[in-house]
Design an enzyme around this catalytic site. Structure first.
Site, mmCIF file in Angstrom:
data_model
loop_
_atom_site.group_PDB
_atom_site.id
_atom_site.type_symbol
_atom_site.label_atom_id
_atom_site.label_comp_id
_atom_site.label_asym_id
_atom_site.label_seq_id
_atom_site.Cartn_x
_atom_site.Cartn_y
_atom_site.Cartn_z
ATOM 1 N N CYS A 1 -54.764 18.521 12.558
ATOM 2 C CA CYS A 1 -54.490 18.859 13.692
ATOM 3 C C CYS A 1 -55.005 19.175 14.772
ATOM 4 O O CYS A 1 -56.529 19.535 14.858
ATOM 5 C CB CYS A 1 -53.022 20.266 13.796
ATOM 6 S SG CYS A 1 -53.835 21.756 13.137
ATOM 7 N N GLU B 1 -52.967 33.728 9.893
ATOM 8 C CA GLU B 1 -52.092 33.603 11.919
ATOM 9 C C GLU B 1 -51.476 35.140 11.595
ATOM 10 O O GLU B 1 -51.314 35.375 12.756
ATOM 11 C CB GLU B 1 -51.885 32.568 11.521
ATOM 12 C CG GLU B 1 -50.956 32.192 13.039
ATOM 13 C CD GLU B 1 -50.783 30.661 13.204
ATOM 14 O OE1 GLU B 1 -49.424 30.583 13.400
ATOM 15 O OE2 GLU B 1 -51.266 29.285 12.404
#
Length: 231
Positions: free
Chosen positions: A12, A123
């Protein structure tokens, strides 16, 4: 045998940006990444062979340059780097940065915060740091059903960028059924959504599917879960 390649295959934007930031700075200084720059052993091994070192604590170094990975970090990491006057390159994914701002603003306003995702993922841990580690972290629908939050203020709900969109909406529905007032933020990465949709559509057309990626990658795990349901 006929082979089909998903149109959205590959890294990504955020991950590719972070990985390139490491390669672009090779040889310019002693180079560290704060945690693995990507959950991909092939890339990590290649970078280590070129002298890049991985650290988990700023206290472990006194010089060099640190690259912050796409997953992002808590405010304490920036503070520690500044305190030790260690230079750093912030390669946090812009999508993750946006979540940091949302969570931090709502924390300052006194709103309860729910983060939907894997509590062990860096994250999520980084995001939680932007609300002083006061967030409720929900990994699945069962946990959402058991949550107990004050209803005095609306709840800020965000999701891990790689979370499955249909599961996110299912969890939101549970909160709504429980009578919570919620402010839902669309924080799942658009590239993630496109990739997951492509995997879903492709899985209905083939007999077997191969997911190429590291088994510890959240992206890889989510794609595997999607394809497993249909192949």
């Amino acid at each position: 045998m006929e082979i089909f390649l998903a149109p959205s295959a590959g890294f990504c934007f955020g991950v590719n940006r972070a990985v390139e930031s490491v390669y672009n700075h090779l040889g310019k200084d002693i180079l560290y990444t704060y945690g693995p720059i990507i959950h991909n052993k092939e890339v990590i091994n290649d970078l280590q062979s070129k002298g890049v070192k991985i650290i988990d604590h700023v206290q472990d170094i006194n010089t060099g340059t640190v690259i912050i990975r796409s997953h992002g970090v808590s405010p304490e990491v920036y503070e520690a780097l500044d305190e030790k006057q260690i230079s750093y390159i912030d390669s946090t994914c812009p999508y993750v940065k946006r979540i940091h701002k949302i969570v931090n603003q709502n924390y300052k306003e006194g709103n309860p915060i729910v983060i939907v995702g894997d509590p062990q993922h860096p994250e999520i841990q980084g995001i939680n740091g932007w609300c002083n580690y006061q967030a409720y972290i929900v990994e699945n629908e069962e946990q959402a059903k058991k949550i107990n939050i004050s209803m005095e203020k609306p709840i800020c709900v965000v999701a891990q960028t790689t979370y499955q969109q249909d599961q996110y909406y299912a969890i939101i529905s549970i909160f709504q059924e429980q009578g919570y007032s919620i402010n839902v933020h669309e924080t799942i990465c658009s590239a993630t959504s496109v990739r997951q949709k492509a995997a879903f559509e492709l899985s209905k057309q083939v007999d077997k599917m191969i997911i190429i990626g590291d088994r510890y990658s959240s992206n890889t795990q989510k794609l595997y879960e999607i394809c497993k349901k249909h192949c």
